[in-house]
Design an enzyme around this catalytic site. Structure first.
Site, mmCIF file in Angstrom:
data_model
loop_
_atom_site.group_PDB
_atom_site.id
_atom_site.type_symbol
_atom_site.label_atom_id
_atom_site.label_comp_id
_atom_site.label_asym_id
_atom_site.label_seq_id
_atom_site.Cartn_x
_atom_site.Cartn_y
_atom_site.Cartn_z
ATOM 1 C CG HIS A 114 -1.888 -1.080 1.274
ATOM 2 N ND1 HIS A 114 -1.540 -2.356 1.656
ATOM 3 C CD2 HIS A 114 -3.205 -1.117 0.940
ATOM 4 C CE1 HIS A 114 -2.613 -3.132 1.566
ATOM 5 N NE2 HIS A 114 -3.632 -2.410 1.136
ATOM 6 C CE LYS A 139 -5.886 -4.618 -0.961
ATOM 7 N NZ LYS A 139 -6.238 -4.429 0.444
ATOM 8 C CE LYS A 283 -20.016 22.543 -21.241
ATOM 9 N NZ LYS A 283 -21.355 23.101 -21.196
ATOM 10 C CG ASP A 319 -24.290 22.443 -23.839
ATOM 11 O OD1 ASP A 319 -24.953 21.538 -23.308
ATOM 12 O OD2 ASP A 319 -23.204 22.850 -23.393
HETATM 13 P P1 NAP Z 1 -19.774 29.913 -17.356
HETATM 14 O O1 NAP Z 1 -19.155 29.713 -18.686
HETATM 15 O O2 NAP Z 1 -18.898 29.911 -16.160
HETATM 16 O O3 NAP Z 1 -20.552 31.339 -17.392
HETATM 17 C C1 NAP Z 1 -21.173 31.852 -16.248
HETATM 18 C C2 NAP Z 1 -21.946 33.124 -16.608
HETATM 19 O O4 NAP Z 1 -22.654 33.530 -15.428
HETATM 20 C C3 NAP Z 1 -21.064 34.291 -17.011
HETATM 21 O O5 NAP Z 1 -21.742 35.074 -17.956
HETATM 22 C C4 NAP Z 1 -20.902 35.038 -15.678
HETATM 23 O O6 NAP Z 1 -20.638 36.421 -15.842
HETATM 24 C C5 NAP Z 1 -22.283 34.872 -15.094
HETATM 25 N N1 NAP Z 1 -22.310 35.014 -13.653
HETATM 26 C C6 NAP Z 1 -21.925 34.103 -12.733
HETATM 27 N N2 NAP Z 1 -22.134 34.584 -11.485
HETATM 28 C C7 NAP Z 1 -22.650 35.822 -11.639
HETATM 29 C C8 NAP Z 1 -23.079 36.832 -10.724
HETATM 30 N N3 NAP Z 1 -23.004 36.642 -9.423
HETATM 31 N N4 NAP Z 1 -23.569 37.993 -11.224
HETATM 32 C C9 NAP Z 1 -23.651 38.176 -12.549
HETATM 33 N N5 NAP Z 1 -23.255 37.262 -13.478
HETATM 34 C C10 NAP Z 1 -22.764 36.103 -13.010
HETATM 35 O O7 NAP Z 1 -20.903 28.843 -17.084
HETATM 36 P P2 NAP Z 1 -21.914 28.166 -18.145
HETATM 37 O O8 NAP Z 1 -21.396 26.862 -18.605
HETATM 38 O O9 NAP Z 1 -22.283 29.170 -19.179
HETATM 39 O O10 NAP Z 1 -23.158 27.834 -17.192
HETATM 40 C C11 NAP Z 1 -23.971 28.883 -16.717
HETATM 41 C C12 NAP Z 1 -25.286 28.345 -16.162
HETATM 42 O O11 NAP Z 1 -25.980 27.626 -17.162
HETATM 43 C C13 NAP Z 1 -25.106 27.375 -14.998
HETATM 44 O O12 NAP Z 1 -26.110 27.618 -14.052
HETATM 45 C C14 NAP Z 1 -25.298 26.008 -15.626
HETATM 46 O O13 NAP Z 1 -25.842 25.069 -14.709
HETATM 47 C C15 NAP Z 1 -26.327 26.332 -16.697
HETATM 48 N N6 NAP Z 1 -26.217 25.390 -17.807
HETATM 49 C C16 NAP Z 1 -27.297 24.609 -18.061
HETATM 50 C C17 NAP Z 1 -27.252 23.702 -19.090
HETATM 51 C C18 NAP Z 1 -28.439 22.840 -19.350
HETATM 52 O O14 NAP Z 1 -28.314 21.839 -20.067
HETATM 53 N N7 NAP Z 1 -29.612 23.192 -18.841
HETATM 54 C C19 NAP Z 1 -26.105 23.563 -19.885
HETATM 55 C C20 NAP Z 1 -25.010 24.375 -19.610
HETATM 56 C C21 NAP Z 1 -25.082 25.291 -18.561
HETATM 57 P P3 NAP Z 1 -19.136 36.954 -15.988
HETATM 58 O O15 NAP Z 1 -18.758 36.746 -17.422
HETATM 59 O O16 NAP Z 1 -19.231 38.365 -15.598
HETATM 60 O O17 NAP Z 1 -18.297 36.143 -15.052
#
Ligand code: NAP
Length: 488
Positions: A114, A139, A283, A319
């Protein structure tokens, strides 16, 4: 095979633990090092060997190898020798103690090593050294500091000459515990329930059986996984594994917590993964390591799916179509179409990017609002649409409002990205968040007479399209939805 370790501190609890474990396990391991007092430990070994209904491994792990035994080495070895003398099915002897044990009776000897700090680079040398002592079973258990450590364990298993148990401990070692059967490993360890683990990273019997269908995994099983960080709370393993079973496919899907994406993408080719989901934060960063990128994904600049076709890794973005499909089917209910609709997207991250490109293709008139204005500007430049700052949201005049920020997501469920004053009757409001299913934004939108769409359909659609890309089979969408709803 699955082995459940019993880590009780008394003979009584050990016996009752063994009875329960024997219902689910193929083998039970008695961790004698958890029982204080030499005499109690001796009694416990005798009692267990008299009353067992499944084969038993007797282990007395010293502190130097991560165990609990803190008495003298002489006492420790005395207990192990007793187990051999009594004819225990298996006795686990540490490699550095093997010469102290007289082998007799029918007991099979597991010679173990281990390492709780790392997965060393001399695994083959350790294996060869152990083999010189003629073990019945080898093991080798190490600690994973990186996901690629598991791949070295898989390679060791593939070249094993005697029955071998080998996996990595720690959160990053989970996949070697799940996939050991694919690479020829003899067994994996599982705890009866959370809190009863005998080593870091051990999964519960429930997780191994219900989520990963451990006993169905064999050398023909095709591997899939989700690349991200964090991934431990992802619902994708439950969705995809349930779907594979539903469709009778010998496939398994595992979480892959990746810190160094370049290193993983190079190493993963050694063990033939057939496909991946990709989530935050990889991504975009994964793109340079792919052999090809689908046209839509290339334009979006991000992927969430990888398909491995004969060694060629191609990236896709499901997506994008998932969001458009969700919106289109919801609009159908109101006899409307997407074309020419005025759309405000809040957020400019990965989800916004995929949705904006998909909607642009449908001829929508888009404005992006984001906290970080530079990001909104960049996305609007790429998509060729308008943009604005967060402060300007109150001016929005749209048919459809889409939230793609994480504002309102669990656990911050009391937050909302916009004041309800800007929501108007008849507006369509789509929140990409799916946990919770009804966010505060959607609740307030409903209250104002808007038509609302939650993020669940997008989430299910993107997973369903991944499933189709990997398998060429129609995905079991209803089952996928039920799995997510149950988990939420
Ligand atoms: P991401 O690339 O990290 O982008 C996050 C976004 O949210 C950015 O525009 C960010 O603004 C903004 N943000 C975060 N906190 C904030 C706050 N306190 N005030 C203002 N703006 C804020 O993430 P993402 O992949 O796009 O995902 C974003 C959301 O979409 C998540 O909730 C995720 O669960 C959801 N989502 C859902 C699916 C689905 O299949 N339903 C798929 C993908 C994502 P800034 O640029 O200013 O940081």
């Amino acid at each position: 095979m699955i082995c459940i370790p019993i880590t009780a501190r008394s003979t009584e609890d050990t016996v009752s633990g063994m009875v329960l474990a024997s219902k689910y396990a193929d083998i039970v391991e008695l961790r004698i090092d958890y029982i204080p007092e030499l005499q109690n430990a001796l009694t416990c070994i005798e009692k267990i060997l008299q009353s067992k209904t499944k084969p038993v491994i007797i282990t007395n792990r010293p502190e130097r190898e991560g165990g609990k035994f803190n008495g003298s080495e002489q006492d420790r070895l005395h207990l192990l020798q007793k187990a051999v003398d009594l004819g225990a099915d298996y006795v686990d002897i540490e490699y550095d103690s093997i010469e102290q044990i007289i082998r007799q009776n029918s007991s099979k000897i597991i010679i173990s090593h281990h390492n709780f700090k790392e997965t060393p680079h001399n695994l083959s040398k350790i294996y060869d050294d152990i083999c010189q002592h003629k073990p019945d079973i080898v093991k080798i258990v190490t600690y994973a500091n990186d996901i690629t450590d598991n791949i070295r364990i898989f390679e060791l298993l593939k070249s094993a000459r005697v029955p071998t148990i080998s996996f990595c401990m720690g959160e990053l070692g989970n996949i070697s515990r799940i996939l050991t059967g694919k690479f020829g490993g003899l067994l994996t360890f599982a705890s009866l329930e959370k809190g009863k683990e005998s080593a870091p990273g051990q999964l519960t019997i429930n997780e191994l059986s219900k989520t990963y269908h451990f006993k169905e995994i064999n050398n023909e099983t095709k591997l899939y996984g989700i690349i991200g960080n964090p991934v431990s709370h992802s619902m994708s393993p439950a969705i995809h594994n349930a779907s594979f079973i539903e469709k009778g496919l010998n496939n398994v899907y595992v979480p892959l917590k990746i810190t160094d994406i370049g290193a993983f993408m190079k190493e993963c080719r050694k063990i033939d993964f057939h496909g991946f989901s990709v989530t935050i934060p990889h991504k975009e960063s994964v793109l340079p390591f792919l052999d090809d990128i689908d046209l839509t994904a290339k334009r979006i600049g991000a992927i969430n799916t990888i398909v491995n076709q004969n060694g060629k890794l191609t990236g896709y973005n499901t997506d994008c179509m998932a969001a458009v499909m969700g919106l289109e089917s919801s609009l159908k209910e109101t006899n409307k179409i997407l074309n020419n609709k005025k759309i405000s997207i809040i957020g400019a991250g990965g989800a916004a990017r995929a949705i904006a490109f998909g909607l642009k293709e449908k001829g929508c008139d888009i404005t992006i609002f984001n906290r970080t204005i530079e990001r909104a500007e960049k996305l609007s430049h790429d998509v060729k649409c308008r943009f604005g700052s967060f402060k300007e949201i109150h001016k929005l005049d749209s048919d459809i409002l889409i939230n793609t920020t994480s504002i309102g997501m669990f656990p911050d469920v009391d937050q909302t990205p916009v004041s309800k004053n800007i929501l108007k009757e008849g507006m369509i409001v789509f929140d990409a968040i799916y946990n919770p299913i009804e966010t505060r934004l959607l609740r307030e939108a409903k209250g104002k007479g808007c038509h609302t769409i939650n993020g669940l359909s997008m989430f299910i659609n993107q997973a369903a399209e991944q499933f189709r890309l990997w398998t060429n089979i129609d995905p079991p969408v209803e089952l996928m939805t039920n799995v997510v709803k149950e988990m939420l």
